[in-house]
Design a protein around this motif. Structure first.
Motif, short mmCIF file in Angstrom:
data_model
loop_
_atom_site.label_atom_id
_atom_site.label_comp_id
_atom_site.label_asym_id
_atom_site.label_seq_id
_atom_site.Cartn_x
_atom_site.Cartn_y
_atom_site.Cartn_z
N SER A 63 1.21 -1.49 -0.24
CA SER A 63 0.05 -0.51 0.45
C SER A 63 0.83 1.07 0.48
CB SER A 63 -0.64 -0.21 1.29
OG SER A 63 -0.47 0.20 2.06
N PHE A 64 0.69 2.24 0.05
CA PHE A 64 1.35 3.63 -0.69
C PHE A 64 2.06 3.86 1.41
CE2 PHE A 64 1.37 8.57 0.50
CZ PHE A 64 2.41 8.68 -0.64
N SER A 65 0.69 2.96 2.28
CA SER A 65 1.36 4.50 3.64
C SER A 65 2.34 3.07 3.73
CB SER A 65 0.59 3.69 4.95
OG SER A 65 -0.86 4.17 4.22
N ARG B 165 -8.26 11.00 -2.62
CA ARG B 165 -6.73 10.57 -2.09
C ARG B 165 -5.33 11.87 -2.47
NH1 ARG B 165 -6.57 6.34 1.76
NH2 ARG B 165 -6.15 5.42 0.45
N ARG C 93 -1.60 11.64 -1.49
CA ARG C 93 -0.91 11.16 -0.87
C ARG C 93 0.00 12.06 -0.85
NH1 ARG C 93 -2.84 5.79 -0.31
NH2 ARG C 93 -2.68 6.38 2.13
N GLU D 122 -4.70 9.71 -5.58
CA GLU D 122 -5.57 8.39 -6.51
C GLU D 122 -6.77 8.67 -6.26
OE1 GLU D 122 -3.04 5.70 -3.82
OE2 GLU D 122 -4.32 5.85 -3.88
N SER E 178 -4.99 4.16 6.33
CA SER E 178 -4.14 3.28 5.54
C SER E 178 -5.83 2.20 4.90
CB SER E 178 -3.34 1.85 5.39
OG SER E 178 -3.91 0.91 4.73
N ILE E 179 -6.00 2.08 3.52
CA ILE E 179 -7.46 1.61 2.86
C ILE E 179 -6.80 -0.14 3.54
CG2 ILE E 179 -8.57 1.39 1.08
CD1 ILE E 179 -9.76 3.51 2.17
N TYR E 180 -5.98 0.00 3.23
CA TYR E 180 -5.37 -2.09 2.91
C TYR E 180 -6.13 -2.34 4.69
CZ TYR E 180 -3.97 -1.86 -1.28
OH TYR E 180 -3.61 -2.09 -3.78
N ILE F 49 -0.99 4.74 -13.14
CA ILE F 49 -0.79 3.90 -13.02
C ILE F 49 -2.27 3.49 -11.94
CG2 ILE F 49 0.09 1.62 -10.74
CD1 ILE F 49 2.31 4.40 -10.68
N ARG G 112 -4.09 -0.13 -10.60
CA ARG G 112 -4.19 -1.45 -10.12
C ARG G 112 -5.64 -1.95 -9.90
NH1 ARG G 112 -0.83 -1.86 -4.69
NH2 ARG G 112 1.01 -0.51 -5.33
N GLU H 148 -10.35 -3.60 -5.44
CA GLU H 148 -10.29 -2.36 -5.89
C GLU H 148 -9.44 -2.21 -6.88
OE1 GLU H 148 -7.10 0.09 -4.37
OE2 GLU H 148 -5.69 -1.25 -5.06
N ALA I 154 -7.98 1.34 -9.12
CA ALA I 154 -7.28 2.47 -8.34
C ALA I 154 -6.55 2.86 -9.64
CB ALA I 154 -6.57 2.18 -7.45
N SER J 68 -3.70 6.08 -9.79
CA SER J 68 -3.54 6.76 -9.08
C SER J 68 -2.44 7.69 -10.35
CB SER J 68 -2.03 6.25 -8.61
OG SER J 68 -2.70 4.91 -8.18
N TYR K 239 0.97 9.50 -10.17
CA TYR K 239 1.94 9.86 -9.25
C TYR K 239 3.06 11.68 -10.30
CZ TYR K 239 1.64 6.71 -6.33
OH TYR K 239 1.09 5.04 -5.13
C1 16G Z 1 -1.28 2.35 -3.54
C2 16G Z 1 -2.10 1.76 -4.63
C3 16G Z 1 -3.52 1.49 -4.11
C4 16G Z 1 -4.21 1.42 -3.00
C5 16G Z 1 -3.34 1.87 -1.95
C6 16G Z 1 -3.73 1.83 -0.24
C7 16G Z 1 -0.74 2.15 -6.32
C8 16G Z 1 -0.79 2.17 -7.18
N1 16G Z 1 -1.61 1.71 -5.80
O1 16G Z 1 -1.45 3.02 -3.97
O2 16G Z 1 -4.01 0.94 -5.22
O3 16G Z 1 -5.64 1.76 -2.73
O4 16G Z 1 -1.91 2.12 -2.24
O5 16G Z 1 -3.59 2.84 -0.14
O6 16G Z 1 0.07 2.16 -5.54
P1 16G Z 1 -3.41 2.45 1.71
O7 16G Z 1 -3.60 1.03 2.07
O8 16G Z 1 -2.58 3.79 2.75
O9 16G Z 1 -4.32 3.50 2.14
#
Ligand code: 16G
Length: 242
Positions: free
Chosen positions: A87-89, A132, A134, A144, A164-166, A208, A210, A221, A223, A225, A227
């Motif tokens: 994830s981004f985080s 969002r 980031r 994103e 974090s969404i993940y 990007i 995904r 999802e 996504a 993005s 960048y």
């Molecule tokens: C990344 C992912 C995106 C995902 C996000 C969750 C890429 C291009 N995309 O940004 O698909 O939704 O991470 O991040 O890497 P989070 O858990 O920090 O919210």
């Protein structure tokens, strides 16, 4: 340091001088470089030559210009290995940067045919759209738009989307995110993207897409993005098969 008898063009020699000053940290990221006039006087070369060297270094990403202010040393790009579904985080934390998020909008939309096919739902199915910005160390990195199937994002609030969404999907529902497929394209920033990322319309970006799936193989999802190409680069490790 500049040899006018050398077969190397003078602009190229000046490029090396400036690069060397960056590498040896005599010029630091974010710092304004000396003016054209200072270089012309110091090395007794023409303005055209200085301009050529600086333009080349801007094009190569060593320097950036702020209109009406001057030319500055670029920050090192954040490197993102293309390996593993992260994830981004996680990406930012693992590189020693502090992730943060601005939630622009969380709303319910109806899946168009393209999104429906990717999320494996019927066209018209309500899904969540989350937009969002980031940031890493307070600097905008990516803008994103994430489409989430509603069943898997029940109860998601704007406040939760600040983190974090993940993490949310995995912790709240005890689900396992397993597989992702991603495409990466060179592109330029459109108006809204430029505003969100703090760049000019037409600046280079990486676009990007995904699609991520759970361990049940269900896509959860899609996504999109965008960048900043001046702050982000992707790396890949390769092994030559025998
Ligand atoms: C990344 C992912 C995106 C995902 C996000 C969750 C890429 C291009 N995309 O940004 O698909 O939704 O991470 O991040 O890497 P989070 O858990 O920090 O919210």
């Amino acid at each position: 340091m500049i040899d006018k008898n050398s077969p190397l063009p003078i602009y190229h020699q000046l490029e090396e001088v400036i690069k060397n000053a960056i590498q040896t940290q005599r010029l630091l990221p974010g710092e304004m470089i000396p003016s054209e006039r200072e270089y012309t006087e110091k090395y007794e070369i023409s303005r055209m030559t200085v301009r050529q060297a600086v333009t080349n270094l801007v094009n190569e990403g060593y320097l950036y210009r702020k209109r009406g202010v001057g030319t500055f040393v670029a920050h090192q790009k954040i490197e993102q290995p293309l390996k593993g579904l992260t994830s981004f985080s996680e990406d930012m934390q693992s590189r020693g940067h502090e992730p943060s998020t601005r939630v622009i909008r969380l709303s319910e939309v109806h899946a168009d045919r393209d999104l429906a096919a990717k999320l494996e739902v019927e066209a018209g199915t309500p899904i969540l759209e989350l937009k969002r910005v980031r940031l890493a160390d307070q600097l905008p990195m990516a803008y994103e738009t994430v489409y989430l199937s509603k069943a898997l994002s029940r109860g998601l609030t704007e406040e939760m989307a600040l983190t974090s969404i993940y993490g949310y999907v995995e912790k709240t529902f005890g689900l396992k995110i397993q597989y992702g497929r991603q495409s990466i394209e060179a592109s330029i920033a459109q108006k809204i993207e430029a505003e969100m990322l703090g760049v000019a319309v037409g600046d280079p970006v990486l676009r990007i897409e995904r699609i991520s799936r759970l361990d049940t193989n269900k896509p959860f999802e899609v996504a999109h993005s965008v960048y900043r190409a001046d702050r982000y680069k992707l790396t890949i490790e390769m092994e030559r098969s025998s």
